[in-house]
Design an enzyme around this catalytic site. Structure first.
Site, short mmCIF file in Angstrom:
data_model
loop_
_atom_site.label_atom_id
_atom_site.label_comp_id
_atom_site.label_asym_id
_atom_site.label_seq_id
_atom_site.Cartn_x
_atom_site.Cartn_y
_atom_site.Cartn_z
N ASP A 278 21.04 21.73 22.50
CA ASP A 278 20.26 20.57 22.94
C ASP A 278 18.82 20.96 23.26
OD1 ASP A 278 22.49 18.70 23.03
OD2 ASP A 278 23.20 19.76 24.81
N GLU B 27 26.66 22.63 17.52
CA GLU B 27 27.42 21.86 18.50
C GLU B 27 28.83 21.55 18.03
OE1 GLU B 27 25.86 18.03 19.86
OE2 GLU B 27 27.42 18.01 21.40
N THR C 125 23.82 11.43 20.50
CA THR C 125 24.93 10.79 19.78
C THR C 125 25.28 9.42 20.39
OG1 THR C 125 25.82 12.95 19.20
CG2 THR C 125 27.33 11.11 19.01
N ASP D 223 21.85 21.21 16.86
CA ASP D 223 22.55 19.97 17.21
C ASP D 223 22.23 18.98 16.10
OD1 ASP D 223 23.68 17.71 18.18
OD2 ASP D 223 22.86 17.89 20.20
N ILE E 36 23.00 15.85 15.64
CA ILE E 36 22.51 14.57 16.18
C ILE E 36 22.46 14.72 17.70
CG2 ILE E 36 22.90 12.09 16.44
CD1 ILE E 36 24.36 12.03 13.83
N ASP E 37 21.28 14.96 18.21
CA ASP E 37 21.14 14.99 19.67
C ASP E 37 20.78 13.56 20.09
OD1 ASP E 37 21.14 16.29 22.19
OD2 ASP E 37 18.97 16.05 22.21
#
Ligand code: IPD
Length: 295
Positions: free
Chosen positions: A235, A71, A94, A89, A91-92
């Site tokens: 994601d 990402e 955020t 990702d 940190i999905d």
């Protein structure tokens, strides 16, 4: 593909996600110089960028011939190819992370021939891990248990009940970060239609704030359907494997699209259970308009 040891890839993904998890839980979420991307609700923190760097470095070292899509390093125009590709990702969720809401996950998938093949979704705050390898089932592991060993459960968590009619479903939705124009209007009108007494009158609508965790909640059977447009391959790739292995299916968020690519950016994810096709058709019948994203 025959010579890729998928179990080894899966185990390595878990090892590095577990290691970097502490970096996320101990961070003070700071948007710093990074701040936001396309608008004020599309957030990125220094931790997103640092975690992506750590994970991509480890993946490159161990699997130097594999491609990578992340990402925080994606550039417009980058395309997913048939090569084995890690899709990450860091940190999905955020926005949750920034607000210290613990619905946050590292979402790490491997796609081969553009097909999601291995996936791990790890929430470092709750220390829960969803993981799957194509054709080998999907699992939920709780690392924080009173038992000496982590508790590993097969997904779905319970025998699936029938899905139809849609009015009995619990549905995951997300506003996402596009808040104007056609696609926002399609979401707003469809959310209303799903809830209304003269529409779908579904049992409920929920937003976990992480596409990966929404997919895994559907895989587990804790939600029935997840509908979103605008999110990205990173994601959904990992959660897609988990959902597929738990008996679920992903089709297009726009009515009529029975096939959608992992990079298609429009997703309708439905858990396993009797009436899966019927519930997809019923859902499509309530979609107000057509999304332009991914077209
Ligand atoms: C977002 C989350 C959110 C979804 C957005 C995504 P991020 O990812 O998955 O649930 O609605 O479309 O962009 O920005 O937290 O990595």
């Amino acid at each position: 593909m025959a010579d890729i040891n998928l179990q080894e890839v899966h185990d390595f993904m878990i090892e590095i996600a577990r290691k970097v998890g502490e970096r996320i839980t101990s961070a003070t979420p700071s948007t710093g110089a990074a701040g936001s991307k396309k608008n004020s609700v599309d957030l990125v923190t220094e931790t997103d960028q640092a975690v992506e760097k750590i994970l991509s470095t480890s993946l490159h070292e161990k699997y130097p011939t594999f491609s990578f899509m992340g990402e925080e390093t994606y550039k417009p125009g980058d395309k997913l190819t048939d090569a084995p590709t890690f899709i990450l990702d860091p940190i999905d969720g955020t926005t949750n992370f920034v607000h210290r809401n613990p619905y946050v996950a590292i979402s790490l998938g491997l796609a081969i021939n553009k097909s999601p093949t291995v996936g791990i979704v790890y929430n470092p705050f709750t220390q829960t891990l969803y993981s799957a390898i194509k054709s080998h089932g999907a699992y939920l592991t709780h690392f924080l248990t009173p038992q000496p060993q982590p508790q590993k459960l097969k997904l779905p968590l319970h025998p699936p009940t029938p899905l139809t009619p849609l009015s009995t479903c619990l549905i995951a939705i997300e506003w996402g970060s596009d808040r104007s124009a056609n696609d926002f209007a399609v979401k707003s009108r469809t959310f209303t239609k799903l809830a209304a007494a003269d529409g779908g009158m579904v049992h409920g609508l929920r937003s976990l704030g992480s596409a990966a965790l929404n997919m895994c909640a559907v895989a587990a059977g804790e939600m029935d359907v997840y509908w979103e447009a605008g999110c990205w391959a990173w994601d959904v790739c990992a959660g897609w494997v988990v959902l597929g292995e738990a008996g679920g299916r992903v089709v297009d968020a726009n009515p009529g699209g029975w096939e959608v690519g992992v990079d298609g950016r429009r997703y309708l994810a439905v858990r396993g259970g009797e009436g899966q096709e019927g519930v997809i058709r019923e859902f499509w019948g309530l979609v107000e308009g057509r999304f332009e994203v991914g077209g």
